[in-house]
Design an enzyme around this catalytic site. Sequence first.
Site, PDB file in Angstrom:
ATOM      1  N   GLU A  90      -6.732 -28.051   0.337  1.00 32.98           N
ATOM      2  CA  GLU A  90      -5.798 -27.249  -0.199  1.00 32.98           C
ATOM      3  C   GLU A  90      -6.344 -25.737  -0.195  1.00 32.98           C
ATOM      4  OE1 GLU A  90      -5.041 -30.344  -3.986  1.00 32.98           O
ATOM      5  OE2 GLU A  90      -5.777 -28.005  -4.467  1.00 32.98           O
ATOM      6  N   CYS A 103      -7.199 -18.778  -2.622  1.00 31.54           N
ATOM      7  CA  CYS A 103      -8.322 -19.728  -3.148  1.00 31.54           C
ATOM      8  C   CYS A 103      -8.495 -20.577  -1.764  1.00 31.54           C
ATOM      9  CB  CYS A 103      -8.231 -19.952  -4.401  1.00 31.54           C
ATOM     10  SG  CYS A 103      -9.361 -21.319  -5.001  1.00 31.54           S
ATOM     11  N   GLY A 157     -14.527 -28.391  -2.875  1.00 32.20           N
ATOM     12  CA  GLY A 157     -15.934 -28.255  -1.984  1.00 32.20           C
ATOM     13  C   GLY A 157     -17.073 -27.174  -2.736  1.00 32.20           C
ATOM     14  N   GLU A 158     -18.115 -27.776  -2.521  1.00 35.07           N
ATOM     15  CA  GLU A 158     -19.284 -26.701  -2.967  1.00 35.07           C
ATOM     16  C   GLU A 158     -19.801 -25.890  -1.856  1.00 35.07           C
ATOM     17  OE1 GLU A 158     -20.814 -25.585  -5.731  1.00 35.07           O
ATOM     18  OE2 GLU A 158     -22.258 -24.622  -4.437  1.00 35.07           O
ATOM     19  N   SER A 189     -18.142 -19.092  -5.197  1.00 35.50           N
ATOM     20  CA  SER A 189     -18.329 -19.768  -6.504  1.00 35.50           C
ATOM     21  C   SER A 189     -19.365 -20.831  -6.418  1.00 35.50           C
ATOM     22  CB  SER A 189     -17.072 -20.218  -7.135  1.00 35.50           C
ATOM     23  OG  SER A 189     -17.224 -20.856  -8.512  1.00 35.50           O
ATOM     24  N   SER A 212     -20.552 -21.392 -11.730  1.00 34.67           N
ATOM     25  CA  SER A 212     -19.809 -22.426 -12.730  1.00 34.67           C
ATOM     26  C   SER A 212     -20.949 -22.716 -13.831  1.00 34.67           C
ATOM     27  CB  SER A 212     -19.077 -23.385 -12.027  1.00 34.67           C
ATOM     28  OG  SER A 212     -18.397 -22.871 -11.035  1.00 34.67           O
ATOM     29  N   LEU A 213     -20.855 -22.206 -14.725  1.00 35.45           N
ATOM     30  CA  LEU A 213     -22.052 -22.506 -15.895  1.00 35.45           C
ATOM     31  C   LEU A 213     -21.761 -23.557 -16.597  1.00 35.45           C
ATOM     32  CD1 LEU A 213     -24.925 -21.647 -16.552  1.00 35.45           C
ATOM     33  CD2 LEU A 213     -23.740 -20.382 -18.423  1.00 35.45           C
ATOM     34  N   HIS A 214     -20.526 -23.477 -17.370  1.00 34.94           N
ATOM     35  CA  HIS A 214     -19.602 -24.294 -18.250  1.00 34.94           C
ATOM     36  C   HIS A 214     -20.586 -24.907 -19.645  1.00 34.94           C
ATOM     37  CE1 HIS A 214     -16.866 -23.941 -15.285  1.00 34.94           C
ATOM     38  NE2 HIS A 214     -17.353 -24.995 -14.557  1.00 34.94           N
ATOM     39  N   ASN A 288      -7.985 -27.416 -17.335  1.00 33.61           N
ATOM     40  CA  ASN A 288      -6.963 -28.120 -16.662  1.00 33.61           C
ATOM     41  C   ASN A 288      -6.929 -29.681 -16.893  1.00 33.61           C
ATOM     42  OD1 ASN A 288      -5.274 -25.948 -15.397  1.00 33.61           O
ATOM     43  ND2 ASN A 288      -7.141 -25.680 -14.179  1.00 33.61           N
TER      44      ASN A 288
HETATM   45  N1  SAH Z   1     -17.810 -26.114  -6.218  1.00 29.65           N
HETATM   46  C1  SAH Z   1     -17.686 -24.774  -6.842  1.00 29.65           C
HETATM   47  C2  SAH Z   1     -16.373 -24.109  -6.547  1.00 29.65           C
HETATM   48  C3  SAH Z   1     -15.223 -25.012  -6.567  1.00 29.65           C
HETATM   49  S1  SAH Z   1     -14.736 -25.423  -8.063  1.00 29.65           S
HETATM   50  C4  SAH Z   1     -18.128 -24.455  -8.053  1.00 29.65           C
HETATM   51  O1  SAH Z   1     -18.239 -25.472  -8.804  1.00 29.65           O
HETATM   52  O2  SAH Z   1     -18.083 -23.321  -8.635  1.00 29.65           O
HETATM   53  C5  SAH Z   1     -13.872 -23.617  -8.838  1.00 29.65           C
HETATM   54  C6  SAH Z   1     -14.144 -23.610 -10.375  1.00 29.65           C
HETATM   55  O3  SAH Z   1     -13.009 -24.306 -11.073  1.00 29.65           O
HETATM   56  C7  SAH Z   1     -15.423 -24.056 -10.965  1.00 29.65           C
HETATM   57  O4  SAH Z   1     -15.547 -23.053 -11.830  1.00 29.65           O
HETATM   58  C8  SAH Z   1     -14.983 -25.363 -11.510  1.00 29.65           C
HETATM   59  O5  SAH Z   1     -15.956 -25.789 -12.405  1.00 29.65           O
HETATM   60  C9  SAH Z   1     -13.597 -25.119 -12.179  1.00 29.65           C
HETATM   61  N2  SAH Z   1     -12.984 -26.335 -12.543  1.00 29.65           N
HETATM   62  C10 SAH Z   1     -13.010 -27.668 -11.999  1.00 29.65           C
HETATM   63  N3  SAH Z   1     -12.035 -28.438 -12.463  1.00 29.65           N
HETATM   64  C11 SAH Z   1     -11.657 -27.783 -13.451  1.00 29.65           C
HETATM   65  C12 SAH Z   1     -10.588 -28.129 -14.358  1.00 29.65           C
HETATM   66  N4  SAH Z   1     -10.018 -29.313 -14.575  1.00 29.65           N
HETATM   67  N5  SAH Z   1     -10.468 -27.091 -15.825  1.00 29.65           N
HETATM   68  C13 SAH Z   1     -11.009 -25.941 -15.237  1.00 29.65           C
HETATM   69  N6  SAH Z   1     -11.779 -25.532 -14.484  1.00 29.65           N
HETATM   70  C14 SAH Z   1     -12.243 -26.433 -13.541  1.00 29.65           C
END
Ligand code: SAH
Length: 345
Positions: A90, A103, A157-158, A189, A212-214, A288
């Site tokens: 995608e 993206c 992907g990462e 990212s 992507s800390l979260h 999401n």
């Molecule tokens: N692998 C990389 C890039 C892809 S994900 C990474 O982890 O950063 C891109 C971003 O979307 C990341 O911050 C990821 O954690 C976030 N993401 C993935 N699924 C999500 C969801 N359901 N809701 C909100 N953000 C999400």
Amino acid sequence: MIDLKSLSLQEMTDLLKSIGQPAFRGKQVFTWLHKGARSFDEMSNLPKVLRDRLAAECILHVPQVARKQESKLDGTIKYLWELADGNCIESVLMRYHHGNTVCISSQVGCRMGCTFCASTIAGKVRDLTPAEMLDQVLFTQLDSGLEISNIVLMGIGEPMDNLDNVLKFLELVNHPDGMNIGMRHISLSTCGVIPGIKRLSELGLQLTLSVSLHAPDDETRTRIMPVNRAYHVDDLFAACHEYFRKTGRRISFEYSMIDGVNDNDWQADLMAKRLKGMPGHINLIPLNDVVESPFKPSKRISAFQKRLESHGLTATVRRTLGSDIDASCGQLRRKAMEEKGETCR
Ligand code: SAH
């Protein structure tokens, strides 16, 4: 077979010289490929014998549009591309005020296992080549007719798990004889793969690193992101501080807000502590809703933002784009996999 489009200009020039061609042929072929040529026959300033030889010895694939969805709300366009081997990836074109941003994906699937993310559910199939990453930018621009000025490596992907190819892609897309997209217009990212962050610090590229800390604490982060078992929060922040010291570039921290999991005030306070000495920016992302995931969107986004701001941090809430077209996080590929099964992996 040689994957010509994955070669740098220098490599292409060397290759053509090695088969007895003058050096300027390298730039000619490079320019054609980066304009989106679909066959060697289109390359009208090359002698016919050379075109035939290249066609016999090199791969020239272009991705096919397997699906295309356009948001009626904000003009976001989501592409599902079918690659030469039948795999699908995608890309999403978003129309921001600061420019059209695409993206892109860096792998087919993902093996990082973040529990809230649709891209990783079926695991990783394979890495993308530099050409397959470039093609997403190029053919999104050509198909949409909209000039792309910004790229975010935030699709499926990462990137740090395919870093050699990603770095090669950056060199290609940045090249003045190619798409010429400036490093400052590119974001990469990562879910926090420390060796990759260290490697990038050494290179000192002017791109924006997003982490992507979260969650700022190991317990929560390990619960939602298995990668945290290998790379703990303390070490991750140490790598981020080092990245800032070496590159002078501000890091953007992604923080997807999950109800009751990472949206507590104490976690905002801990973020502030961890960011001391570094001008980080925090991007709060409304979660999401992924059907397969147990997590729900937080209702405390603006309270959490205020708490961060009370510590002098800058935090913004990401605008949700393309919400009518499954434009987020691997959802279109997943849908296509369920529906098409065999034909679109
Ligand atoms: N692998 C990389 C890039 C892809 S994900 C990474 O982890 O950063 C891109 C971003 O979307 C990341 O911050 C990821 O954690 C976030 N993401 C993935 N699924 C999500 C969801 N359901 N809701 C909100 N953000 C999400």
